[in-house]
Design an enzyme around this catalytic site. Structure first.
Site, PDB file in Angstrom:
ATOM      1  N   LYS A 163       0.858  -1.189   0.000  1.00  0.00           N
ATOM      2  CA  LYS A 163       0.000   0.000   0.000  1.00  0.00           C
ATOM      3  C   LYS A 163       0.893   1.238   0.000  1.00  0.00           C
ATOM      4  O   LYS A 163       1.658   1.455   0.937  1.00  0.00           O
ATOM      5  CB  LYS A 163      -0.911   0.001   1.232  1.00  0.00           C
ATOM      6  CG  LYS A 163      -1.667   1.332   1.452  1.00  0.00           C
ATOM      7  CD  LYS A 163      -2.603   1.292   2.669  1.00  0.00           C
ATOM      8  CE  LYS A 163      -3.199   2.668   2.968  1.00  0.00           C
ATOM      9  NZ  LYS A 163      -4.075   2.669   4.169  1.00  0.00           N
ATOM     10  N   ASP A 180      -2.554  10.274   3.435  1.00  0.00           N
ATOM     11  CA  ASP A 180      -3.955   9.888   3.608  1.00  0.00           C
ATOM     12  C   ASP A 180      -4.694  10.946   4.433  1.00  0.00           C
ATOM     13  O   ASP A 180      -4.625  10.941   5.659  1.00  0.00           O
ATOM     14  CB  ASP A 180      -4.027   8.517   4.301  1.00  0.00           C
ATOM     15  CG  ASP A 180      -5.471   8.033   4.470  1.00  0.00           C
ATOM     16  OD1 ASP A 180      -6.380   8.649   3.870  1.00  0.00           O
ATOM     17  OD2 ASP A 180      -5.667   7.035   5.203  1.00  0.00           O
ATOM     18  N   LYS A 216     -10.183  13.033   7.713  1.00  0.00           N
ATOM     19  CA  LYS A 216      -9.709  12.655   9.048  1.00  0.00           C
ATOM     20  C   LYS A 216      -9.690  13.870   9.959  1.00  0.00           C
ATOM     21  O   LYS A 216      -9.544  14.997   9.479  1.00  0.00           O
ATOM     22  CB  LYS A 216      -8.276  12.108   8.952  1.00  0.00           C
ATOM     23  CG  LYS A 216      -8.157  10.715   8.396  1.00  0.00           C
ATOM     24  CD  LYS A 216      -6.717  10.228   8.440  1.00  0.00           C
ATOM     25  CE  LYS A 216      -6.569   8.834   7.872  1.00  0.00           C
ATOM     26  NZ  LYS A 216      -7.289   7.794   8.627  1.00  0.00           N
ATOM     27  N   ASP A 222       1.585   6.491   5.531  1.00  0.00           N
ATOM     28  CA  ASP A 222       0.621   5.534   4.999  1.00  0.00           C
ATOM     29  C   ASP A 222       1.141   4.798   3.761  1.00  0.00           C
ATOM     30  O   ASP A 222       0.429   4.008   3.152  1.00  0.00           O
ATOM     31  CB  ASP A 222      -0.712   6.242   4.708  1.00  0.00           C
ATOM     32  CG  ASP A 222      -1.914   5.337   4.907  1.00  0.00           C
ATOM     33  OD1 ASP A 222      -1.776   4.289   5.574  1.00  0.00           O
ATOM     34  OD2 ASP A 222      -2.988   5.671   4.376  1.00  0.00           O
ATOM     35  N   ASP A 245     -12.150   7.114   3.483  1.00  0.00           N
ATOM     36  CA  ASP A 245     -10.946   6.894   4.290  1.00  0.00           C
ATOM     37  C   ASP A 245     -10.547   5.408   4.318  1.00  0.00           C
ATOM     38  O   ASP A 245      -9.469   5.071   4.804  1.00  0.00           O
ATOM     39  CB  ASP A 245     -11.192   7.422   5.713  1.00  0.00           C
ATOM     40  CG  ASP A 245      -9.907   7.642   6.480  1.00  0.00           C
ATOM     41  OD1 ASP A 245      -8.818   7.578   5.854  1.00  0.00           O
ATOM     42  OD2 ASP A 245      -9.979   7.879   7.704  1.00  0.00           O
ATOM     43  N   GLU A 289      -9.383   3.715   1.983  1.00  0.00           N
ATOM     44  CA  GLU A 289      -8.840   3.785   0.621  1.00  0.00           C
ATOM     45  C   GLU A 289      -7.773   2.726   0.381  1.00  0.00           C
ATOM     46  O   GLU A 289      -7.526   2.356  -0.771  1.00  0.00           O
ATOM     47  CB  GLU A 289      -8.260   5.185   0.354  1.00  0.00           C
ATOM     48  CG  GLU A 289      -6.819   5.434   0.852  1.00  0.00           C
ATOM     49  CD  GLU A 289      -6.648   5.313   2.359  1.00  0.00           C
ATOM     50  OE1 GLU A 289      -7.660   5.426   3.083  1.00  0.00           O
ATOM     51  OE2 GLU A 289      -5.508   5.088   2.818  1.00  0.00           O
ATOM     52  N   ARG A 304      -7.620  -0.483   1.001  1.00  0.00           N
ATOM     53  CA  ARG A 304      -8.140  -1.712   0.388  1.00  0.00           C
ATOM     54  C   ARG A 304      -8.540  -1.473  -1.071  1.00  0.00           C
ATOM     55  O   ARG A 304      -8.500  -2.394  -1.879  1.00  0.00           O
ATOM     56  CB  ARG A 304      -9.304  -2.260   1.234  1.00  0.00           C
ATOM     57  CG  ARG A 304     -10.469  -1.329   1.342  1.00  0.00           C
ATOM     58  CD  ARG A 304     -11.405  -1.659   2.510  1.00  0.00           C
ATOM     59  NE  ARG A 304     -10.882  -1.171   3.788  1.00  0.00           N
ATOM     60  CZ  ARG A 304     -11.474  -1.373   4.962  1.00  0.00           C
ATOM     61  NH1 ARG A 304     -12.592  -2.067   5.047  1.00  0.00           N
ATOM     62  NH2 ARG A 304     -10.935  -0.895   6.069  1.00  0.00           N
TER      63      ARG A 304
HETATM   64  N1  BES Z   1      -4.278   4.563   6.865  1.00  0.00           N
HETATM   65  C1  BES Z   1      -5.454   4.354   7.609  1.00  0.00           C
HETATM   66  C2  BES Z   1      -5.247   3.370   8.761  1.00  0.00           C
HETATM   67  C3  BES Z   1      -4.422   3.900   9.902  1.00  0.00           C
HETATM   68  C4  BES Z   1      -4.943   4.811  10.795  1.00  0.00           C
HETATM   69  C5  BES Z   1      -3.149   3.430  10.106  1.00  0.00           C
HETATM   70  C6  BES Z   1      -4.174   5.271  11.849  1.00  0.00           C
HETATM   71  C7  BES Z   1      -2.386   3.864  11.162  1.00  0.00           C
HETATM   72  C8  BES Z   1      -2.898   4.798  12.038  1.00  0.00           C
HETATM   73  C9  BES Z   1      -6.548   3.789   6.713  1.00  0.00           C
HETATM   74  O1  BES Z   1      -6.551   4.260   5.427  1.00  0.00           O
HETATM   75  C10 BES Z   1      -7.846   4.195   7.334  1.00  0.00           C
HETATM   76  O2  BES Z   1      -8.108   5.357   7.389  1.00  0.00           O
HETATM   77  N2  BES Z   1      -8.604   3.208   7.790  1.00  0.00           N
HETATM   78  C11 BES Z   1      -9.851   3.470   8.417  1.00  0.00           C
HETATM   79  C12 BES Z   1     -10.834   2.447   7.946  1.00  0.00           C
HETATM   80  C13 BES Z   1     -12.243   2.728   8.375  1.00  0.00           C
HETATM   81  C14 BES Z   1     -12.768   3.965   7.662  1.00  0.00           C
HETATM   82  C15 BES Z   1     -13.075   1.528   8.050  1.00  0.00           C
HETATM   83  C16 BES Z   1      -9.628   3.376   9.930  1.00  0.00           C
HETATM   84  O3  BES Z   1      -8.879   2.502  10.373  1.00  0.00           O
HETATM   85  O4  BES Z   1     -10.207   4.193  10.644  1.00  0.00           O
HETATM   86 ZN    ZN Z   2      -4.760   4.860   4.681  1.00  0.00          ZN
HETATM   87 MN    MN Z   3      -7.609   6.061   5.196  1.00  0.00          MN
END
Ligand code: BES
Ligand code: ZN
Ligand code: MN
Length: 498
Positions: free
Chosen positions: A266, A271, A278, A289, A348, A350, A352
């Site tokens: 990834k 992000d 966010k 990210d 968010d 994104e 996947r």
């Molecule tokens: N890059 C983030 C995951 C992340 C967040 C990694 C904080 C490390 C620290 C990912 O893209 C994301 O935002 N995931 C969301 C998914 C949710 C919207 C289902 C998350 O984990 O909140």
């Molecule tokens: Zn992310």
């Molecule tokens: Mn995200």
């Protein structure tokens, strides 16, 4: 900084500082015993006086011991056998190297008696020492106006007995290659989002192809991504003024007709969350990210440097996730390269989206196994904290190999279930699936999403959200899971030879 295996009597080594270990209750290890004997009991004297007891993590610097050639002898406490672990040993070596580097030491010799075990232990200990020493000396200064003070240490010598030297040399070469891969992953991770863009990652891949004869590289641009039908990756990239890239690196170390192993990373170079923006605090950390991409690129480099006799394909899905008039909106439906449609309920989620198209793409090479690496879910931090990489797989034997590799390499993962029962959380009324599965088991439903794109291949997913970087004062990328992945590939290469 270079490493070398040396042999000889510890008290006669010509070096600026010799490091020997003392166990709990002041028990001398063989090298410490030799120093003590040569110096007519100088170590026993400090121990009997109560100045040093060998507790784990303690150190004591002695100077000009009579009968010892090195001007400095550094005692390090390694505590009780039951107190020791790979993680603690790595921390200890890092702190020793960092301390010694501040003194006037150019050549450091470690006499840690890793030669007392079996050949495989000598290999492992020596390699882990090399990795820890390198990690301790890494400094980020790329975006500072002045370069970091150069490290004073120039040479690190590892004392081994002669029979162990051959194993030690192999371990040293592998250790340096892995350490270089880790350093690359840390550097790419640490670079800010305005420098480390999808195009920057693509240029990095091209540089690898230039550096190694066995490596070639192909970069797909935004137009190709769209026209080939990678609608999910395209939809994430299109919100940004900086276009996405699909980066494909090939390493040919095996036979031409041999099925490759595949790594997918990834590479979200920043992000923001997109339209599902966010919150502000700590958002700067979302430059990390792309650490999944960094770790597959670092692993790729280590494999090429070690010239492993395997074929390896590494694919990075690189994009910047931004809110804009061109960005995806919640409720948008996109068609993936696999033909399956996805309702983007949260922009968010994104990671996947970019990964699913990369996972479909890589299967055209008929890989023996596919492993993707991603800072995918905040939920993984809640589940496993900052210690273990989350591991989910559709093939338990692949999962076991990765867990073992992580254990050996001091870079551990922990498996979570990927049961069918979780799949319904992704149901959508408007597409084949939604891109989020609600709050429960967020790491598992993210992997469930990816599993729909990897049905016909042996596949594992590594969620490194909790381990890819440190926050706070020591903020910075860790280079994790380069050691685990490289070890896995070393293992498959070895099984092949056998
Ligand atoms: N890059 C983030 C995951 C992340 C967040 C990694 C904080 C490390 C620290 C990912 O893209 C994301 O935002 N995931 C969301 C998914 C949710 C919207 C289902 C998350 O984990 O909140
Ligand atoms: Zn992310
Ligand atoms: Mn995200």
């Amino acid at each position: 900084m270079d490493f070398e295996i040396v042999n000889g009597s510890v008290e006669l080594l010509v070096t600026d500082c010799i490091v020997v270990a003392v166990a709990d209750a002041g028990k001398l290890t063989p090298s410490a015993q030799a120093i003590d004997t040569a110096s007519a009991g100088a170590l026993k004297e400090v121990i009997d006086a109560g100045d040093f007891d060998g507790s784990h993590g303690t150190t004591l610097l002695l100077r000009n011991l009579s009968g010892v050639t090195a001007k400095r002898t550094l005692l390090v406490g390694i505590g009780k056998e039951s107190d020791r672990s790979v993680a603690k040993q790595q921390t200890l070596i890092k702190s020793v190297v960092a301390t010694v580097n501040k003194m006037g030491v150019k050549t450091l010799t470690l006499a840690l008696d890793q030669s007392s075990g079996k050949d495989s232990d000598i290999y492992r200990d020596t390699r882990l020492i090399v990795e820890a020493c390198s990690a301790a000396l890494y400094q980020y200064d790329t975006t500072k106006s002045k370069p970091a003070t150069p490290t004073k240490l120039e040479h690190i010598h590892l004392l081994l007995d002669e029979e162990s030297t051959e194993y030690g040399e192999g371990a040293l070469l592998d250790g340096v290659a892995i350490a270089n891969g880790v350093a690359t992953a840390r550097e790419l991770g640490n670079l800010p989002g305005n420098i480390c863009t999808p195009i920057y990652l693509a240029d990095h891949a091209k540089a690898l192809a230039d550096e190694f004869d066995s490596v070639s590289c192909e970069i797909l641009d935004e137009k190709q991504i769209e026209s080939m039908g990678m609608g999910a990756l395209y939809s994430v990239g299109k919100g940004s003024d900086i276009p996405p890239r699909l980066i494909v690196l090939k390493y040919e170390g095996g036979e031409a007709n041999e099925a490759p192993y595949a790594l997918v990373g990834k590479g979200i170079t920043f992000d923001t969350g997109g339209i599902s923006l966010k919150p502000g605090p700590e958002m700067d950390e979302m430059k990390f990210d792309m650490c999944g991409a960094a770790s597959v690129l670092g692993t790729f480099e280590a494999v090429a440097e070690m010239r492993l006799p395997i074929n390896l394909i590494t694919v990075v899905a690189a994009a910047e996730n931004m809110p804009s008039g061109r960005a995806s909106k919640p409720g948008d439906v996109v068609t993936t390269l696999s033909g399956q449609t996805v309702e983007i309920l949260n922009t968010d989620a994104e990671g996947r989206l970019v990964l699913c198209d990369a996972l479909t793409y890589v299967q055209q090479f008929k890989p023996q196994a596919v492993i993707d690496v991603a800072t995918l879910t905040g939920a993984c931090i809640i589940a496993l904290g900052h210690q273990a990489t989350g591991l989910l797989a559709n093939d338990d034997s692949l999962a076991a190999q990765l867990l073992d590799a992580g254990e050996f390499a001091g870079d551990r993962g922990w498996q979570l279930p990927l049961w069918d029962e979780y799949q319904t959380q992704l149901d959508s009324n408007f597409a084949d699936m939604a891109n989020i599965g609600g709050r429960p088991a967020g790491t598992i439903t993210a992997a469930c999403f990816l599993s729909r794109f990897t049905k016909d291949v042996s596949w594992a997913h590594l969620d490194i959200a909790g381990v890819a970087w440190n926050s706070g004062k020591a903020k910075g990328a860790t280079g994790r899971c380069v050691p685990m992945l490289t070890q896995y590939l070393l293992d498959v290469a070895e099984q092949k030879e056998a």
